[in-house]
Design a protein around this motif. Structure first.
Motif, short mmCIF file in Angstrom:
data_model
loop_
_atom_site.label_atom_id
_atom_site.label_comp_id
_atom_site.label_asym_id
_atom_site.label_seq_id
_atom_site.Cartn_x
_atom_site.Cartn_y
_atom_site.Cartn_z
N ARG A 133 0.95 -1.21 0.14
CA ARG A 133 0.04 0.00 0.08
C ARG A 133 1.18 1.12 0.12
N THR A 134 0.43 2.41 -0.70
CA THR A 134 1.08 3.54 -0.78
C THR A 134 0.57 4.60 0.36
N ASP A 437 1.67 -3.11 4.24
CA ASP A 437 1.28 -2.17 4.89
C ASP A 437 1.84 -0.70 4.23
N SER A 438 2.96 -0.96 3.72
CA SER A 438 3.69 0.55 3.16
C SER A 438 4.84 -0.18 2.14
N VAL A 439 4.66 0.50 1.09
CA VAL A 439 5.82 0.39 0.11
C VAL A 439 7.17 0.15 0.79
N TRP A 440 7.51 1.05 1.91
CA TRP A 440 8.75 1.14 2.54
C TRP A 440 8.95 0.05 3.49
N PRO A 471 1.18 7.08 -7.19
CA PRO A 471 0.54 7.24 -6.22
C PRO A 471 1.50 7.20 -4.91
N GLY A 472 1.61 8.19 -3.92
CA GLY A 472 2.71 8.03 -2.87
C GLY A 472 4.02 8.49 -3.37
N ALA A 473 4.26 9.31 -4.55
CA ALA A 473 5.51 9.61 -4.91
C ALA A 473 6.21 10.52 -4.09
#
Length: 512
Positions: A133-134, A437-440, A471-473
Motif C-alpha cells: 500500500r502507498t 502495509d507500506s511500500v517502504w 501514488p505516494g511519490a
C-alpha cells in the motif's frame, strides 16, 4: 503479425496511461511465486484461461489520470527486457542535461535491477505477484515478476553465429562511440568459444561485409584484425547496414546455433532508408524464415533512441545502451550467457484484476508493448524473446475498493518453446490480505522497483512536482535517500548508481 497490427486490432477502449511514468542483454541480453488455479475454462491447447473478472468502474483520481474503462478488467502486454532507456537517461543526466521525456520508458528503468524472484527448473517462467500500500488512501503498487531459469555455464550453451553490424559513419568518430565499440567487440571475441562464429559488417554511406561468417577456433586473429581496422567515414546509411547484415547472417547460417545480428550504432540515420518499418520490411523473410533476431547496442551522447528501440522491438530483439567501458563489459561480457540462448519465444503476460476488489488500475510503462486482450492466446501475434537468467517486472498502480477483502489479481504468462514452438502457461495470484502495509516496509527488491518507477515517473513528467505522478511519490531528494539506503541494504552497486543518478537529477532540475 506485427505489433502495430496487433495494436490496431484492439477493440476500442480508454487508454491505459502509464501514469506519465518515466520510472542485459546483448543478443537476448551477457520469491513467492506459484501456479494458479487451473480449473478455469481451457483454451484449444488445454491451457487455463485467466481468472474471469467482468467489469470495473471508470474513474480517475484528482490528479487526472486516465484509467481502465468500465468493461475492461484485463491488461495484456508483450514481455520486454530492454534497459537502454535507463542507461541513456543516466548518461544524459551525467552530462548535465535533462532527458527528453519521450526517451523515458519506465519498464526499462524497472528491469535494469536484479530481483529475488524464484526461478523455474526448466524453460519458461516462474510467476511472482506481490504488492504494498502507498501513502495515498486505497492506492497500492502491485508487482508482477517473471523469472527464467538460471543461465547455464558458457560451455553448455548452444554455439553462436553472430553478425556484428557496426556503424562507421562520421558521427561515430566521437570518443565513446567507435573506439568503445572496437574495445567491446575485441573483448567479446576473446570470451566466445572456439565453436562460435563471427561475421563483421560495416556501414557508412554504403554497407560492406568485411569478414564473412568465420568459426573462431584458430581464426580469432582474423576477427580481431577486422574489428581493429574499423574507422569512421562519412554518412549513416543504417538501412543498408541492417540489410547487408542480415544477408551475411543468412549466408553464414548455422543450424543448431543461435543466429543473431548485433547492431552497434548511435542510430543517427541520415542517408538511404531511415524508416524503421521500411528497413524491417527488407529483412522480414530472413527474420521470419530463419529466426534471426536483431539486437541493438546504442552508443554516443546524441543517440537515435526512437529508431533503435523500434528496430529492436519489431525485429524480435532487444536494446541496450553503453556509455563507458564498465557498461560495455557488462553488456558484451558479463551478460553473455543471457544473450545467446533463448528459453521462451513470443512471451506475453496478461493480468486479470478482480472487479469486486479493484476499482481501477494502470500499468506503468510498456506503452509500445501492449497487446489486444483477445490476442493473448493467438500465437501468431508477436511477443517477447527471453533468455536464461532474466527477470521481467511489470508494476501496476491499483486502487482497491474501500474495505475490499479477497482476491485481487491473477497474472498469467504464455510463451512458446524456443525449439518445438509448443505453447505453455504459468500463473500466480495475489490476495488483498497479502499487501504490505507500506511500500517502504516491503522487501528491499520491491522497494528498488518502486524507486526506479517513481524516478522514471518524475523524469517523464519533466522533472517537476507538477503533473501526474504515481501514488505516494516522494520528492527526488527523498527518493535519492531511499535509494542510498537500499544500496547499503542490498550491497548492490547498481542500486548505488541509481541513488547517484537521482541525486544528479534533483540538482539538474533545481537549476532549471
Amino acid at each position: 503479425m506485427e505489433r502495430n497490427r496487433t495494436q490496431r486490432s484492439q477493440r476500442t477502449r480508454g487508454t491505459l496511461l502509464a501514469l506519465t511514468a518515466a520510472g542485459s542483454l546483448l543478443l537476448t541480453a551477457c520469491a513467492a511465486g506459484g501456479t494458479g488455479d487451473h480449473t478455469n475454462t481451457a483454451d484449444k491447447h488445454g491451457l487455463p484461461a485467466p481468472a474471469p473478472a467482468p467489469g470495473q468502474d471508470n474513474r480517475s483520481d484528482d490528479k487526472g489520470f486516465e484509467t481502465a474503462p468500465s468493461d475492461d478488467h484485463l491488461s495484456t502486454f508483450a514481455l520486454d527486457v530492454d534497459t537502454a532507456s535507463y542507461t541513456y537517461a543516466r548518461r544524459t543526466l551525467a552530462d548535465g542535461r535533462t532527458p527528453d521525456p519521450s526517451t523515458i520508458r519506465p519498464e526499462e528503468f524497472v528491469n535494469s535491477f536484479r530481483q529475488d524472484y524464484r526461478r523455474p527448473d526448466g524453460n519458461g517462467f516462474s510467476v511472482t505477484v506481490d504488492g504494498a500500500r502507498t501513502a495515498r488512501p486505497d492506492w497500492s503498487l502491485v508487482r508482477v515478476g517473471l523469472a527464467t531459469r538460471a543461465a547455464e555455464p558458457a560451455q553448455k550453451r548452444p554455439p553462436a553465429a553472430l553478425t556484428f553490424v557496426v556503424d562507421v559513419s562520421g558521427s561515430m568518430d566521437e570518443p565513446g562511440r567507435l573506439d568503445l565499440a572496437r574495445k567491446s567487440l575485441d573483448t567479446m571475441t576473446d570470451r566466445l568459444r572456439d565453436d562460435d562464429s563471427v561475421a563483421v559488417v560495416t556501414f557508412s554511406e554504403h554497407a560492406e561485409t568485411v569478414l564473412p561468417m568465420t568459426r573462431l577456433g584458430s581464426h580469432r586473429g582474423e576477427v580481431h584484425d577486422a574489428i581493429d581496422g574499423l574507422e569512421a567515414q562519412s554518412s549513416t546509411n543504417l538501412g543498408a547496414g541492417v540489410e547487408t547484415g542480415y544477408a551475411t547472417a543468412v549466408e553464414g547460417l548455422r543450424k543448431g546455433a543461435t543466429n543473431r545480428v548485433v547492431l552497434v550504432s548511435d542510430a543517427l540515420a541520415n542517408d538511404g532508408e531511415t524508416s524503421p518499418d521500411a528497413i524491417l520490411r527488407r529483412i522480414d523473410s530472413a527474420r521470419r524464415e530463419h529466426g534471426i533476431t536483431l539486437f541493438g547496442v546504442g552508443v554516443g551522447s546524441d543517440y537515435g533512441d526512437a529508431l533503435m528501440e523500434r528496430l529492436a522491438d519489431k525485429g524480435d530483439g532487444h536494446t541496450a545502451y553503453v556509455s563507458d567501458t564498465d557498461g560495455a563489459r557488462k553488456v558484451f561480457c558479463e551478460q553473455l550467457p543471457q544473450n545467446i540462448e533463448l528459453t521462451a519465444r513470443d512471451a506475453k503476460a496478461q493480468v486479470a484484476f478482480d472487479p469486486h476488489t479493484v476499482a481501477e488500475f494502470r500499468l506503468v510503462g510498456y506503452d509500445d508493448r501492449k497487446v489486444a486482450d483477445d490476442d493473448f492466446r493467438d500465437d501468431h501475434v508477436d511477443g517477447g524473446e527471453v533468455g536464461p537468467g532474466h527477470t521481467v517486472t511489470a508494476l501496476y498502480a491499483v486502487r482497491t475498493r474501500p474495505g475490499a477483502d479477497g482476491h485481487l489479481a491473477t497474472a498469467t504468462v504464455r510463451w512458446l518453446d524456443p525449439t518445438t514452438r509448443a505453447p505453455h502457461e504459468e500463473t500466480g495470484a495475489l490476495e488483498t490480505g497479502a499487501l504490505k502495509d507500506s511500500v517502504w516496509e516491503a522487501s528491499p527488491r520491491f522497494q528498488v522497483t518502486a524507486v526506479a518507477a517513481y524516478f522514471a515517473d518524475a523524469l517523464r513528467a519533466g522533472g517537476t512536482d507538477h503533473g501526474p505522478t504515481l501514488p505516494g511519490a516522494p520528492s527526488l531528494t527523498r527518493l535519492a535517500a531511499r535509494a542510498a539506503t537500499l544500496a547499503d541494504v542490498t550491497e548492490d552497486r547498481d542500486v548505488q548508481g541509481l541513488a547517484d543518478t537521482i541525486r544528479e537529477a534533483s540538482h539538474t532540475h533545481a537549476g532549471d
